[in-house]
Design a protein around this motif. Structure first.
Motif, PDB file in Angstrom:
ATOM      1  N   GLU A  70      -8.824  -1.040 -20.992  1.00 11.99           N
ATOM      2  CA  GLU A  70      -9.808  -1.697 -21.654  1.00 11.99           C
ATOM      3  C   GLU A  70     -10.093  -1.142 -23.273  1.00 11.99           C
ATOM      4  N   GLN A  71     -10.035   0.326 -23.227  1.00 19.21           N
ATOM      5  CA  GLN A  71     -10.586   0.836 -24.471  1.00 19.21           C
ATOM      6  C   GLN A  71     -10.206  -0.057 -25.791  1.00 19.21           C
ATOM      7  N   GLU A  72      -8.936  -0.765 -25.855  1.00 13.49           N
ATOM      8  CA  GLU A  72      -8.758  -1.575 -26.907  1.00 13.49           C
ATOM      9  C   GLU A  72      -9.609  -2.653 -27.078  1.00 13.49           C
ATOM     10  N   HIS A  73      -9.817  -3.192 -25.878  1.00 15.57           N
ATOM     11  CA  HIS A  73     -10.987  -4.534 -26.040  1.00 15.57           C
ATOM     12  C   HIS A  73     -12.153  -3.918 -26.311  1.00 15.57           C
ATOM     13  N   PHE A  74     -12.698  -2.647 -25.908  1.00 13.80           N
ATOM     14  CA  PHE A  74     -13.895  -2.076 -26.289  1.00 13.80           C
ATOM     15  C   PHE A  74     -14.013  -1.964 -27.930  1.00 13.80           C
ATOM     16  N   VAL A  75     -12.881  -1.180 -28.332  1.00 13.78           N
ATOM     17  CA  VAL A  75     -13.020  -0.999 -29.904  1.00 13.78           C
ATOM     18  C   VAL A  75     -12.898  -2.284 -30.570  1.00 13.78           C
TER      19      VAL A  75
END
Ligand SMILES: C[S@@+](CC[C@H](N)C(=O)[O-])C[C@H]1O[C@@H](n2cnc3c(N)ncnc32)[C@H](O)[C@@H]1O
Length: 281
Positions: A70-75
């Motif tokens: 999910e980190q990619e979407h968060f960024v």
């Protein structure tokens, strides 16, 4: 709005959530968010909460901690990707001049666009390269950004006619394909393959310790990204980028980015255009 105001919101959200989100964003990307970005962070994350059917930002932050992907979407959600074709046009004149003056004797040019966003900047660079050096110019452009979604837009190379306003009529004619009238593509513009061939889009976090790049670069376009970083981060990045330039190379910054306080690294030669300072000892 003060810290105690709590307007009606679709999802629960408070200052603790904002603090946690901005701390994580800073750790991953180097981006510093001022208090004034409280509402912006909420509205950007709300899309992810909706997609994941979560009820509060606190729940989302826990989800994020448990789901690395999910980190990619968060960024992607929190980066600001504002850009345009031929933004700050004088830099493209500098590029054209540099290419013409240094061309010849088999020289190949390697250009790095370090915050390429949706691609308008590297496509503008490619157009200038073709104009300055003719067909199949000896130029390669590596276009990087932390946001994987905007890079995909760049790879596709399709923009609304509205977004192409910065491209002159002559350049539109030479370098772009307009969607056919009466089709769903009629208001869309596609970059011609001769531009795309010069550009490689690649995900790269300026904050990571390892950059998968092949210096030296003749020119680094690093525009309108340093402003999101604090001074120590800006300094560290400049210390890493400047040695990647050829001795006659250029570092091109955004209109509100100044490095006159880094006189041991770079020297200003034109409006927000710098050359590397090489130690002689
Ligand atoms: C405002 S845009 C600038 C785009 C373009 N350079 C211009 O001047 O028009 C800033 C870009 O920096 C990217 N960015 C932010 N933090 C980054 C990081 N740590 N590493 C790489 N790119 C980053 C964002 O994703 C965004 O696309």
């Amino acid at each position: 709005m003060t810290r105690t105001d709590q307007p009606e919101r679709e999802f629960e959200y408070g200052w603790e959530d904002f603090e946690a989100a901005r701390k994580l964003l800073y750790a991953v990307t180097g981006i510093s968010m001022a208090d004034s970005k409280f509402q912006l962070v909420y509205s950007r994350l709300a899309r992810r909460l909706r997609a994941l059917r979560l009820k509060s930002v606190a729940q989302y932050l826990r989800y994020l901690a448990d789901h690395g992907e999910e980190q990619e979407h968060f960024v992607n959600a929190l980066t600001t990707n504002l850009t345009s074709f031929f933004r700050e046009p004088h830099h493209f004149e500098v590029l054209a001049r540099f290419l013409r003056e240094h061309a010849g004797r088999g020289r190949r040019f390697s250009l790095w666009c370090a915050a390429a966003s949706t691609g308008e900047e590297p496509y503008s660079m490619a157009m200038v390269a073709l104009e300055a050096l003719g067909d199949n110019p000896p130029v390669s452009i590596i276009a990087t950004d932390i946001d994987s979604q905007v890079l995909q837009h760049g790879r596709n190379g399709i923009y609304t006619a509205e977004r192409c306003r910065g491209i002159s009529t002559a350049r539109l004619k030479r370098f772009c394909l307009r969607g056919k009238a009466g089709t769903p593509h009629q208001d869309m513009v596609k970059m011609r393959p001769e531009l795309g061939r010069l550009i490689e889009f690649r995900t790269l976090n300026l904050l990571s310790n390892q950059w998968a790049l092949s210096p030296p670069f003749d020119i680094i376009f690093c525009r309108n990204v340093m402003i999101y970083f604090d001074k120590p981060t800006q300094r560290k990045l400049l210390e890493r980028m400047v040695p990647m330039l050829t001795d006659d190379g250029l570092y091109i910054a955004g209109h509100s980015e100044s490095f006159t306080n880094a006189s041991n690294l770079v020297r200003l030669v034109d409006r927000t255009v710098y050359v590397p300072v090489r130690r002689t000892t």
